[in-house]
Design an enzyme around this catalytic site. Sequence first.
Site, PDB file in Angstrom:
ATOM      1  N   ASP A  33      -5.194 -27.305  53.637  1.00 18.80           N
ATOM      2  CA  ASP A  33      -4.972 -25.967  54.195  1.00 18.80           C
ATOM      3  C   ASP A  33      -4.901 -24.920  53.090  1.00 18.80           C
ATOM      4  OD1 ASP A  33      -4.694 -26.851  56.925  1.00 18.80           O
ATOM      5  OD2 ASP A  33      -2.705 -27.603  56.399  1.00 18.80           O
ATOM      6  N   HIS A  44     -13.908 -15.169  39.731  1.00 18.28           N
ATOM      7  CA  HIS A  44     -13.720 -16.607  39.882  1.00 18.28           C
ATOM      8  C   HIS A  44     -14.192 -17.133  41.228  1.00 18.28           C
ATOM      9  CE1 HIS A  44     -10.079 -14.456  41.117  1.00 18.28           C
ATOM     10  NE2 HIS A  44      -9.892 -15.416  41.998  1.00 18.28           N
ATOM     11  N   GLU A  56       3.520 -16.147  46.412  1.00 10.46           N
ATOM     12  CA  GLU A  56       2.162 -16.275  46.945  1.00 10.46           C
ATOM     13  C   GLU A  56       2.115 -17.201  48.153  1.00 10.46           C
ATOM     14  OE1 GLU A  56      -0.294 -14.413  46.169  1.00 10.46           O
ATOM     15  OE2 GLU A  56       0.830 -13.439  44.586  1.00 10.46           O
TER      16      GLU A  56
END
Length: 708
Positions: A166, A176, A403
């Site tokens: 996931d 990137h 994050e």
Amino acid sequence: MSPWQPLLLVLLALGYSFAAPHQRQPTYVVFPRDLKTSNLTDTQLAEDYLYRYGYTRAAQMMGEKQSLRPALLMLQKQLSLPQTGELDSETLKAIRSPRCGVPDVGKFQTFDGDLKWHHHNITYWIQSYTEDLPRDVIDDSFARAFAVWSAVTPLTFTRVYGLEADIVIQFGVAEHGDGYPFDGKDGLLAHAFPPGPGIQGDAHFDDDELWSLGKGAVVPTYFGNANGAPCHFPFTFEGRSYLSCTTDGRNDGKPWCGTTADYDTDRKYGFCPSENLYTEHGNGDGKPCVFPFIFEGHSYSACTTKGRSDGYRWCATTANYDQDKADGFCPTRADVTVTGGNSAGEMCVFPFVFLGKQYSTCTSEGRSDGRLWCATTSNFDADKKWGFCPDQGYSLFLVAAHEFGHALGLDHSSVPEALMYPMYHYHEDSPLHEDDIKGIHHLYGRGSKPDPRPPATTAAEPQPTAPPTMCSTAPPMAYPTGGPTVAPTGAPSPGPTGPPTAGPSEAPTESSTPDDNPCNVDVFDAIADIQGALHFFKDGRYWKFSNHGGNQLQGPFLIARTWPAFPSKLNSAFEDPQPKKIFFFLWAQMWVYTGQSVLGPRSLDKLGLGSEVTLVTGLLPRRGGKALLISRERIWKFDLKSQKVDPQSVTRLDNEFSGVPWNSHNVFQYQDKAYFCHDKYFWRVSFHNRVNQVDHVAYVTYDLLQCP
């Protein structure tokens, strides 16, 4: 806002031109990317910032004229700043601080559409690594970051190895592959995508940053007397302060460091990763470099990149590579690996020449901002190769926890103390604020486990950083002799004990106090699977737990009553089920019980371990009467019948079990899975297709003992 737009954790890089004095004329050193905002006035900087993060557009949509004031008021409200509408010093400070790069939506908010995962077992894959930290430190940082959220939700996080995960985690630089490029040192720190298929849910980290645990470069140590503790920078030796490893005080060229702030007082040290200590990979069996060595007819007295196109430093492990073809890669060290400049990723070279003067440490000479830098060749004046010396770096754990909050569907909080507040700030307390918890409960509901504080870590794991895409190899087990001043002291001995006078018997202790409840124990001395039941040992007593036929808990029992010859404490225990032998370990001693007889205490050096091994963390059974014997960060193959280790089998823990804490205080196997315990938590490892994979991180009491 599109749900495909990533969340960008941003530090605005303020660039300057820096002058170095040279005959009264400043010498300017041009730093790549330092000039991004160097020519902007404060007003221009604010305009760029307000536009980038959506405030200008929002003000225009509200019918406001082209003026900074409405946008500044919105910014100040969102960031909980005094709402002056002016570009004051506090607002400028916020603009220059690390933060996320999408428009701020407000507290308790999620992405448009209330995006969330619709299953509770979230999988993740660490696709790539940074060289700033040992891999098991990185694995541990991510596991702890996920544990922050699993502690307060019904979510679990399982590490897998493939794109079906996931959440895919990767480090990258510049462009990137996702259309949202990073911008170098002190720019975009990281970004994450909201939940969903494909790239959604993924988290990317800028590898141009220095990733640490928030307190500076992480340098593991070997040997010495600090049991693999990381370097402590700065440390004091003979009254002088050191910001990196040093060879001072030694005549063999092996760099070392203090592992506490004051070596002069504490005498704790270890050896730093060095080509004079070992090499990595190659075919040199981990032996140290031999200097000078011959390569293609030329003599080399230091590691070189000659003959390679990838820039990796290597050396020969014999005096003549042309003849013997034996080589290895030279280890890197985070304390002297530069960022920025024109040599990012390379190591400082000491001494180096700058403006005709020789420097043996990082210096701020030639700079008006005081930032430390070094040359990456021996002569800056000739080669102009340089970079910034490591600073405190960014806590990978804290940034990852932030994050991962985005990857679960959370947006930013306007509460400055919250983990999901846009700005990065380092702190050592539990990162979750009530504001974060309310937000995640809005998406996934409450969890069943109290205390959202994640497991603590001891800052570094004692392994060198490996070049990407390569498997690490162990350093040689031939130990350097002597420390900078004194030799390490031995481990405490529990003292001799006699054989039992009667067979083991089991009876619960007579008193009943709150201490009798194992659910009140923070950290157990040891846990072991004995006769199919988990035994939890603490301060001379133990409890038995079995989930056969329902969860059954018995005890506490007295160790002295069941095993009379054994001291009241232990470090680890292990049962060999075939002959029904039980191994007990306390520091540098071992006891073996077979029925009613006991062998021991025996010192660990009788097992073939060196005298420097003073602790057995645990044993894991293997086929054919073998086991893996684990001592902190190292593993040996152990013959249960002869009770000897194979000295040639020694390897590092992360070679066999990536992602577990190197400083686990107890290791055991239960129901065909390995458990690595650190503090009040465990890392469970499953064995699937010959891959040892961490599949669960949880609480010992709540998840193993099934405490309410």
